[in-house]
Design an enzyme around this catalytic site. Structure first.
Site, PDB file in Angstrom:
ATOM      1  N   GLN A 102      41.036  64.159  80.847  1.00  0.00           N
ATOM      2  CA  GLN A 102      41.472  65.261  81.696  1.00  0.00           C
ATOM      3  C   GLN A 102      42.313  66.287  80.920  1.00  0.00           C
ATOM      4  O   GLN A 102      42.826  66.000  79.838  1.00  0.00           O
ATOM      5  CB  GLN A 102      42.333  64.721  82.838  1.00  0.00           C
ATOM      6  CG  GLN A 102      41.611  63.844  83.827  1.00  0.00           C
ATOM      7  CD  GLN A 102      42.549  63.409  84.941  1.00  0.00           C
ATOM      8  OE1 GLN A 102      42.784  62.227  85.123  1.00  0.00           O
ATOM      9  NE2 GLN A 102      43.106  64.350  85.688  1.00  0.00           N
ATOM     10  N   HIS A 103      42.443  67.461  81.519  1.00  0.00           N
ATOM     11  CA  HIS A 103      43.454  68.491  81.182  1.00  0.00           C
ATOM     12  C   HIS A 103      43.215  69.306  79.911  1.00  0.00           C
ATOM     13  O   HIS A 103      43.822  70.361  79.746  1.00  0.00           O
ATOM     14  CB  HIS A 103      44.868  67.887  81.040  1.00  0.00           C
ATOM     15  CG  HIS A 103      45.323  67.008  82.133  1.00  0.00           C
ATOM     16  ND1 HIS A 103      45.525  67.452  83.405  1.00  0.00           N
ATOM     17  CD2 HIS A 103      45.608  65.679  82.146  1.00  0.00           C
ATOM     18  CE1 HIS A 103      45.940  66.438  84.167  1.00  0.00           C
ATOM     19  NE2 HIS A 103      45.988  65.343  83.429  1.00  0.00           N
ATOM     20  N   ASP A 112      38.036  61.484  83.521  1.00  0.00           N
ATOM     21  CA  ASP A 112      37.763  60.068  83.228  1.00  0.00           C
ATOM     22  C   ASP A 112      38.362  59.119  84.276  1.00  0.00           C
ATOM     23  O   ASP A 112      37.730  58.136  84.668  1.00  0.00           O
ATOM     24  CB  ASP A 112      38.166  59.676  81.798  1.00  0.00           C
ATOM     25  CG  ASP A 112      39.611  59.984  81.437  1.00  0.00           C
ATOM     26  OD1 ASP A 112      40.377  60.492  82.287  1.00  0.00           O
ATOM     27  OD2 ASP A 112      39.983  59.719  80.281  1.00  0.00           O
TER      28      ASP A 112
HETATM   29  O1  LIG Z   1      45.967  62.870  81.258  1.00  0.00           O
HETATM   30  C1  LIG Z   1      45.476  61.879  81.748  1.00  0.00           C
HETATM   31  C2  LIG Z   1      45.542  61.658  83.227  1.00  0.00           C
HETATM   32  O2  LIG Z   1      46.210  62.665  83.918  1.00  0.00           O
HETATM   33  C3  LIG Z   1      44.810  60.874  80.875  1.00  0.00           C
HETATM   34  O3  LIG Z   1      44.506  59.701  81.565  1.00  0.00           O
HETATM   35  C4  LIG Z   1      43.584  61.488  80.228  1.00  0.00           C
HETATM   36  O4  LIG Z   1      42.574  61.669  81.205  1.00  0.00           O
HETATM   37  C5  LIG Z   1      43.109  60.699  79.016  1.00  0.00           C
HETATM   38  O5  LIG Z   1      42.646  59.428  79.357  1.00  0.00           O
HETATM   39  P1  LIG Z   1      42.309  58.234  78.340  1.00  0.00           P
HETATM   40  O6  LIG Z   1      41.572  58.791  77.194  1.00  0.00           O
HETATM   41  O7  LIG Z   1      43.582  57.579  77.972  1.00  0.00           O
HETATM   42  O8  LIG Z   1      41.436  57.324  79.177  1.00  0.00           O
END
Ligand SMILES: O=C(CO)[C@@H](O)[C@H](O)COP(=O)(O)O
Ligand SMILES: Nc1ncnc2c1ncn2[C@@H]1O[C@H](COP(=O)(O)OP(=O)(O)O)[C@@H](O)[C@H]1O
Length: 479
Positions: A73-74, A225
């Protein structure tokens, strides 16, 4: 005679790697899988994700009728008028925009106003704060930005070659989309980005298709994700997921839009039309890798050491803020170790303190989602570090709730595949897939040990970082 099954693929483009599963669209059974690593950085050229996708999907996608992408995300992906990437993407775990986050929160009415407007109080992870950083630090590049995308949007766009699209789950992590209203807040985006008004991807419905690949496979909307993992797991009332990947996340599905002015819980949308209150830490699986390295062992060795120590690690407390921290919002913090004595300073206690410290960060996230009205009847433990024997033994102690480990599959990729199957089949609900096996972890004989570990973690956190201990922190599980 039965014909060949219809195949769908799910792509998990997360922080450390791309993982792909190809599934039977009717049952969800995985028929083949692939993976490839990403660069280890918080600023990454999106073309590296395409390279990893190409490597991981080599020979994998033949005969696939539909596919979908679940992405970290983000991340801020900026492209120019010609569709070229303007600069490397700033990822969710890049904390350089923390000052911008504080300024934006102040400028637009404070935490409660943000929670009301976009469901979340932005910290450095959120795309909107990265755009402010870009406008301030690289204005000539900001001027070239014609369109802003998220990692999964960009990959979906490359797969179809068509219009840029997204879904409400991933859009809800930008800080300029209202999950409750289902609309972009372009006023917030423009304000943050110094008056610039870039194009944004169209927000698709949960079962809408983004287009087709050149080979003719249907491409679903894709999602973030965590939203993809929630879709794979088909969460019910009282199910709360703890995911131990690069990030540590705690989330569940809710019918009402969260608006937590404390900023601990982000009020995301999910991938089905509902909401996904979520608390996120910057320090999860890699705390264990770092601790193993410090102790001169590997992950299996860390497990053995941690399991040779008694619960509570002899009084050692590790605050695992190795990459700064997001929840609580301490972007510049470093980790620290407390309670050392000659009698307890052993490799076994250090290993156990690392596992307990990481899990205590997630336990505080559980407290936060409970405070937002999400009941916790059981915790579903997923992500790379859910494979750790020590994590599996210690999680039920620290969480003080029943913990199950769903089949250690790639849940993000599975959720993306399920979304692809949904786009293929249509309908109001995602296709029903066969339930996966799960292991129920052994519960501790007495809850007091877990209460002591959690309480000590919060007390040390208060001592070192002046973070108040939340009221209902102890004994708050609805078990
Ligand atoms: O920033 C967040 C949730 O807000 C993280 O959960 C990212 O989405 C990255 O996820 P992973 O790579 O650790 O699964
Ligand atoms: N047995 C294990 N014990 C502890 N950590 C593990 C184990 N297996 C994998 N991991 C960790 O899981 C992480 C990858 O998890 P994953 O959920 O794929 O992360 P991400 O989605 O953020 O890329 C890596 O940091 C890896 O070291």
């Amino acid at each position: 005679m039965t014909g060949k099954p219809t195949l769908v693929a799910g792509i998990d483009s997360s922080t450390q790697s791309t993982k792909i599963v190809v599934c039977d669209a009717g049952t969800g059974a995985v028929v083949r899988a692939g993976r490839a690593a990403h660069p280890d950085a918080t600023e990454v050229d999106p073309r590296e994700w395409w390279r990893a996708f190409t490597e991981a999907s080599d020979g994998l996608l033949d005969g696939v009728a539909a596919l979908g992408v679940g992405g970290q995300q983000h991340g801020m992906v900026t492209v120019d008028e010609d569709g070229e990437v303007v600069r490397p993407a700033l990822l969710w775990n890049d904390t350089r925009s923390s000052r911008a986050a504080g300024e934006l929160v102040r400028e637009l009415g404070g935490p409660a106003a943000w929670a009301e407007a976009v469901g979340s109080v932005p910290v450095a992870s959120f795309t909107v704060t990265k755009l402010r950083w870009l406008a301030e630090h690289e204005p000539e590049l900001a001027d070239r930005v014609a369109r802003v995308l998220l990692p999964h949007d960009w990959l979906t766009w490359r797969l179809t070659g068509g219009d840029a699209v997204t879904d409400r789950g991933d859009a809800s992590g930008t800080g300029y989309f209202s999950p409750a209203g289902g609309v972009y807040r372009r006023d917030i985006l423009k304000h943050a980005f110094g008056g610039r008004d870039p194009e944004l991807p169209r927000v698709l419905g949960p079962a809408e298709a983004a287009g087709r690949t050149p080979a003719g496979a249907l491409v679903s909307a894709g999602t973030g994700d965590n939203m993809a993992a929630a879709l794979a797991l088909g969460l019910g009332d009282g199910d709360v997921v703890v995911s131990l990947g690069t990030s540590g996340t705690v989330f569940g599905v809710s019918g009402t839009a969260p608006a937590d002015a404390s900023g601990l819980v982000a009020g995301f949308a999910d991938a089905t039309g509902r909401f996904l209150p979520l608390a996120c830490t910057l320090n999860a699986a890699r705390v264990l890798t770092a601790a193993a390295g410090m102790l001169g062992t590997d992950l299996a060795g860390l497990d053995r050491l941690a399991l040779s120590a008694l619960p509570g690690a002899g009084g050692l407390t590790l605050l695992p803020y190795l990459d700064g921290e997001r929840t609580p919002d301490l972007p510049s913090a470093a980790g620290s170790l407390h309670g050392l004595r000659r009698s307890n300073m052993t490799p076994e206690n250090l290993a156990r303190a690392a596992v307990e410290g990481m899990l205590c960060g997630l336990s505080a996230g559980l407290d936060a989602v409970v405070a937002q009205g999400l009941p916790v009847r059981r915790v579903l433990l997923i992500g790379g570090a859910a494979r750790s024997e020590a994590v599996r033994a210690i999680a039920p102690i620290v969480f003080g709730a029943p913990v199950v480990v769903p089949d250690p599959a790639e849940h993000v990729a599975l959720g993306a595949a399920r979304q692809a199957a949904w786009a293929l089949a249509g309908g109001a609900e995602p296709p029903t897939w066969e339930p996966k096996a799960q292991v129920t972890l052994e519960r501790p004989a007495s809850p007091e040990v877990g209460e002591e570990i959690r309480g000590r973690h919060l007390a040390v956190r208060q001592l070192v970082h002046d973070v108040p201990v939340p009221e209902p922190a102890l004994g708050r599980r609805t078990t």
